[in-house]
Design a protein around this motif. Sequence first.
Motif, PDB file in Angstrom:
ATOM      1  N   GLU A  94     -70.795   8.882 -26.460  1.00 40.47           N
ATOM      2  CA  GLU A  94     -71.426   7.410 -25.707  1.00 40.47           C
ATOM      3  C   GLU A  94     -71.388   7.426 -24.355  1.00 40.47           C
ATOM      4  O   GLU A  94     -71.977   6.462 -23.531  1.00 40.47           O
ATOM      5  N   VAL A  95     -70.295   7.980 -23.696  1.00 38.56           N
ATOM      6  CA  VAL A  95     -69.898   7.704 -22.375  1.00 38.56           C
ATOM      7  C   VAL A  95     -70.905   8.099 -21.628  1.00 38.56           C
ATOM      8  O   VAL A  95     -71.228   7.728 -20.178  1.00 38.56           O
ATOM      9  N   GLN A  96     -71.818   9.064 -21.837  1.00 33.42           N
ATOM     10  CA  GLN A  96     -72.773   9.582 -21.039  1.00 33.42           C
ATOM     11  C   GLN A  96     -73.996   8.711 -21.287  1.00 33.42           C
ATOM     12  O   GLN A  96     -74.870   8.877 -20.292  1.00 33.42           O
ATOM     13  N   ILE A  97     -74.074   7.966 -22.112  1.00 36.02           N
ATOM     14  CA  ILE A  97     -75.512   7.023 -22.258  1.00 36.02           C
ATOM     15  C   ILE A  97     -75.519   6.393 -20.843  1.00 36.02           C
ATOM     16  O   ILE A  97     -77.041   6.216 -20.522  1.00 36.02           O
ATOM     17  N   PRO A  98     -74.988   5.824 -20.279  1.00 35.56           N
ATOM     18  CA  PRO A  98     -75.210   4.980 -19.029  1.00 35.56           C
ATOM     19  C   PRO A  98     -75.395   5.830 -17.956  1.00 35.56           C
ATOM     20  O   PRO A  98     -76.321   5.412 -17.009  1.00 35.56           O
ATOM     21  N   VAL A  99     -75.374   7.027 -18.064  1.00 39.15           N
ATOM     22  CA  VAL A  99     -75.802   7.976 -17.074  1.00 39.15           C
ATOM     23  C   VAL A  99     -76.926   8.586 -17.115  1.00 39.15           C
ATOM     24  O   VAL A  99     -78.020   8.766 -16.199  1.00 39.15           O
ATOM     25  N   ILE A 100     -77.336   9.141 -18.352  1.00 42.72           N
ATOM     26  CA  ILE A 100     -78.579   9.730 -18.812  1.00 42.72           C
ATOM     27  C   ILE A 100     -79.344   9.177 -19.773  1.00 42.72           C
ATOM     28  O   ILE A 100     -80.480   9.799 -20.088  1.00 42.72           O
ATOM     29  N   GLY A 101     -79.005   7.980 -20.564  1.00 45.64           N
ATOM     30  CA  GLY A 101     -79.813   7.508 -21.506  1.00 45.64           C
ATOM     31  C   GLY A 101     -79.620   8.144 -22.762  1.00 45.64           C
ATOM     32  O   GLY A 101     -79.183   9.242 -22.885  1.00 45.64           O
ATOM     33  N   LYS A 102     -79.751   7.171 -23.816  1.00 42.50           N
ATOM     34  CA  LYS A 102     -79.535   7.454 -25.118  1.00 42.50           C
ATOM     35  C   LYS A 102     -80.534   9.021 -25.769  1.00 42.50           C
ATOM     36  O   LYS A 102     -79.853   9.812 -26.185  1.00 42.50           O
ATOM     37  N   GLU A 103     -81.638   8.975 -25.367  1.00 45.22           N
ATOM     38  CA  GLU A 103     -82.645   9.874 -25.788  1.00 45.22           C
ATOM     39  C   GLU A 103     -82.069  11.309 -25.497  1.00 45.22           C
ATOM     40  O   GLU A 103     -81.902  12.232 -25.903  1.00 45.22           O
ATOM     41  N   GLN A 104     -81.796  11.365 -23.759  1.00 45.58           N
ATOM     42  CA  GLN A 104     -81.187  12.621 -23.466  1.00 45.58           C
ATOM     43  C   GLN A 104     -79.934  12.938 -24.134  1.00 45.58           C
ATOM     44  O   GLN A 104     -79.643  14.005 -24.344  1.00 45.58           O
ATOM     45  N   VAL A 105     -78.836  12.054 -24.291  1.00 49.01           N
ATOM     46  CA  VAL A 105     -77.704  12.570 -25.038  1.00 49.01           C
ATOM     47  C   VAL A 105     -77.997  12.879 -26.339  1.00 49.01           C
ATOM     48  O   VAL A 105     -77.464  13.756 -26.938  1.00 49.01           O
ATOM     49  N   TYR A 106     -78.851  12.428 -27.246  1.00 50.31           N
ATOM     50  CA  TYR A 106     -79.228  12.697 -28.579  1.00 50.31           C
ATOM     51  C   TYR A 106     -79.851  14.187 -28.391  1.00 50.31           C
ATOM     52  O   TYR A 106     -79.438  15.089 -29.239  1.00 50.31           O
ATOM     53  N   ARG A 107     -80.563  14.627 -27.410  1.00 50.02           N
ATOM     54  CA  ARG A 107     -80.937  16.034 -27.256  1.00 50.02           C
ATOM     55  C   ARG A 107     -79.973  17.037 -26.943  1.00 50.02           C
ATOM     56  O   ARG A 107     -79.785  18.032 -27.652  1.00 50.02           O
ATOM     57  N   LYS A 108     -78.843  16.527 -26.216  1.00 47.11           N
ATOM     58  CA  LYS A 108     -77.866  17.134 -25.765  1.00 47.11           C
ATOM     59  C   LYS A 108     -76.934  17.492 -27.082  1.00 47.11           C
ATOM     60  O   LYS A 108     -76.201  18.451 -27.418  1.00 47.11           O
ATOM     61  N   LEU A 109     -76.833  16.325 -28.173  1.00 44.20           N
ATOM     62  CA  LEU A 109     -75.758  16.423 -29.180  1.00 44.20           C
ATOM     63  C   LEU A 109     -76.456  17.465 -30.159  1.00 44.20           C
ATOM     64  O   LEU A 109     -75.712  18.276 -30.917  1.00 44.20           O
ATOM     65  N   ILE A 110     -77.917  17.368 -30.226  1.00 40.98           N
ATOM     66  CA  ILE A 110     -78.404  18.378 -31.087  1.00 40.98           C
ATOM     67  C   ILE A 110     -77.977  19.932 -30.788  1.00 40.98           C
ATOM     68  O   ILE A 110     -77.715  20.759 -31.708  1.00 40.98           O
ATOM     69  N   ASP A 111     -78.045  20.038 -29.527  1.00 39.06           N
ATOM     70  CA  ASP A 111     -77.713  21.601 -28.972  1.00 39.06           C
ATOM     71  C   ASP A 111     -76.268  21.542 -29.338  1.00 39.06           C
ATOM     72  O   ASP A 111     -75.804  22.588 -29.706  1.00 39.06           O
ATOM     73  N   VAL A 112     -75.373  20.577 -29.002  1.00 31.50           N
ATOM     74  CA  VAL A 112     -73.965  20.833 -29.329  1.00 31.50           C
ATOM     75  C   VAL A 112     -73.544  20.929 -30.702  1.00 31.50           C
ATOM     76  O   VAL A 112     -72.892  21.904 -31.256  1.00 31.50           O
ATOM     77  N   PHE A 113     -74.346  19.979 -31.726  1.00 32.43           N
ATOM     78  CA  PHE A 113     -74.070  20.242 -33.068  1.00 32.43           C
ATOM     79  C   PHE A 113     -74.637  21.638 -33.549  1.00 32.43           C
ATOM     80  O   PHE A 113     -74.002  22.321 -34.530  1.00 32.43           O
ATOM     81  N   ALA A 114     -75.544  22.300 -33.057  1.00 30.43           N
ATOM     82  CA  ALA A 114     -76.165  23.421 -33.284  1.00 30.43           C
ATOM     83  C   ALA A 114     -75.004  24.400 -32.901  1.00 30.43           C
ATOM     84  O   ALA A 114     -74.880  25.588 -33.636  1.00 30.43           O
ATOM     85  N   ALA A 115     -74.516  24.490 -31.793  1.00 27.16           N
ATOM     86  CA  ALA A 115     -73.495  25.287 -31.503  1.00 27.16           C
ATOM     87  C   ALA A 115     -72.192  25.232 -32.331  1.00 27.16           C
ATOM     88  O   ALA A 115     -71.650  26.344 -32.743  1.00 27.16           O
ATOM     89  N   LEU A 116     -71.939  24.195 -32.843  1.00 26.26           N
ATOM     90  CA  LEU A 116     -70.760  24.008 -33.691  1.00 26.26           C
ATOM     91  C   LEU A 116     -70.947  24.400 -35.157  1.00 26.26           C
ATOM     92  O   LEU A 116     -70.321  24.862 -35.654  1.00 26.26           O
ATOM     93  N   GLU A 117     -72.487  24.177 -35.469  1.00 24.52           N
ATOM     94  CA  GLU A 117     -72.969  24.831 -36.802  1.00 24.52           C
ATOM     95  C   GLU A 117     -72.621  26.513 -36.705  1.00 24.52           C
ATOM     96  O   GLU A 117     -72.101  27.243 -37.675  1.00 24.52           O
ATOM     97  N   GLY A 118     -72.828  27.083 -35.423  1.00 22.63           N
ATOM     98  CA  GLY A 118     -72.594  28.573 -35.376  1.00 22.63           C
ATOM     99  C   GLY A 118     -71.227  28.827 -35.318  1.00 22.63           C
ATOM    100  O   GLY A 118     -70.698  29.936 -36.051  1.00 22.63           O
ATOM    101  N   ALA A 119     -70.413  28.248 -34.962  1.00 18.74           N
ATOM    102  CA  ALA A 119     -68.913  28.113 -34.959  1.00 18.74           C
ATOM    103  C   ALA A 119     -68.421  28.131 -36.286  1.00 18.74           C
ATOM    104  O   ALA A 119     -67.576  28.621 -36.658  1.00 18.74           O
ATOM    105  N   VAL A 120     -68.829  27.225 -37.076  1.00 24.98           N
ATOM    106  CA  VAL A 120     -68.819  27.293 -38.725  1.00 24.98           C
ATOM    107  C   VAL A 120     -68.934  28.526 -39.279  1.00 24.98           C
ATOM    108  O   VAL A 120     -68.281  29.113 -39.948  1.00 24.98           O
ATOM    109  N   ALA A 121     -70.314  28.986 -38.872  1.00 19.01           N
ATOM    110  CA  ALA A 121     -70.749  30.373 -39.453  1.00 19.01           C
ATOM    111  C   ALA A 121     -69.679  31.472 -39.193  1.00 19.01           C
ATOM    112  O   ALA A 121     -69.318  32.433 -39.766  1.00 19.01           O
TER     113      ALA A 121
END
Length: 381
Positions: free
Chosen positions: A186-213
Motif C-alpha cells: 500500500e505504500v506505493q498507492i500514493p505514488v502510482i495509484g491503486k489500479e497500477q499497484v494492483y497491476r503490479k501485484l498481479i505480476d508479483v503474485f504470478a512470479a511467486l506462483e512460479g516460485a511455488v512451482a
Amino acid sequence: MTASPDLIPGAANSLATKKYAERFVAAGLPEGHYSDFLNTRIKLSSLGVGTFPGALDEVTDLAVAAIVAQALQAGINVVDTGANYRYGRAGRAVGAGIAKALQAGIQREEFFVLGKGGFLTFPDGKPENLETFFAEEVEAKGRGKKEDLAHGIHCLSPEYILWQLDELRAQTGLATLDAFLVDQPEVQIPVIGKEQVYRKLIDVFAALEGAVAEGKLRYYGISTFNACRVETDNPLFQSMTSLLGLADKAAGEGKRHHLRIVELPFNALMPEAYTRFSQVTGQGNIGSTIQAAYQLKLTVMASHPLGKGLLGREEVPSLQEAMPEFSNPAQRAIQFVRSTPGIAVTLVGMSNPMHLADFLAVAEQAPLAKERFLAMFEKEK
C-alpha cells in the motif's frame, strides 16, 4: 527443483506439525496454543518469533539466533523475518538459530518460516545516495526500474521480489520458505495509484506462483500496516476479496492460487482490524478484516502486539484488571492479541533474550475464552 546442497530441504507439513504440537501439549502446553493454518492441516503455534528489532551488531545476531533456537525447542514453531530486516543480519541470525534447533533434534518439517520483501535490502547499511544505490544494485542488475520504486525505499517488481526471496533462502539456509509476504504494497498507492499497484501485484503474485512451482516457497501473502485498518474510502484500504481476485488472475484460469496469509498490526491501541466492519466477504455479509479473512480462508497473523514497545512498558487498565494472572503489561498485551478470535498467530519481535521469558510465559497459558475476551474488549471500548 533440486535444492542447493548447502540449503536445508523440506517445509512444514501437516503430519510433522501435528506431532510437534502433540509433543508439547503432552509436556504441558495448552492445546489452545496451537491453531490451524487454514485450508491445510498444518498446525501453527499461536505465538511466533518476530525478528525486526535490534541493533546492527554481533551481540544482537547471537541473541536473535538464541531466541529462535530456544523458541523452536519450547513449542513455538513460527518464525517471521524479512530480507531487509537489520540489513539482512536478521535472516542470517534466524538461520543460525534454526541450525542450532536442528542439531537439538527439531525437524525441518515441524516449523513454519515466513519471509518478507518489498522494502529495499541494504547489505552494507543504508547508502549515502539512494538513487546511486538503486541505479547500480537494482536497475543495472535487472531487478527493477525507477517506476517500480516508491519513496526511495520500496520496490514492487517481480524481479526484485524474487531476488529478495532467494536472498532470504540463502540467509536462513532454507531451500524452501513456508511463506513469503509482499511487505506493505500500500505504500506505493500514493505514488502510482491503486489500479497500477494492483497491476503490479498481479505480476508479483504470478512470479511467486512460479516460485511455488519451483519449490522455493509453499505459500504467499501480504503484510500490511495501514491497508487493513483504514476506512473503505481511504485510498490505502485493501479489500480481501479484491486481493484474492488478484491471486486468481496471477495463478491463471483453472489453477488454484497459493495466497494464504494476511499479516496486519493489531493491539489494544490499534484494534481496527477487529472493530471496523469494512470488508464485503462475497458471502452476503460485511465484517471486519479479521472476520472476512477467516471466512475467505486467509490466515491472519498479527504484528505489533506491543505497539512498538509502548504496551510492554505501560499498563492498559482494562487489560490489567481482566488478566491478573499475568505478571506484567507485556504479557497481558500479548495475551490480548493472541486471544482475539480469528487471529491464528501473534508475532512478537524480540532481540533481547530477557524478553523471551515473558513470551514463553504467555505460551504456557491457554488463550482467553471468547466470553472473557469479549468482556475485556467491551471495557476497553
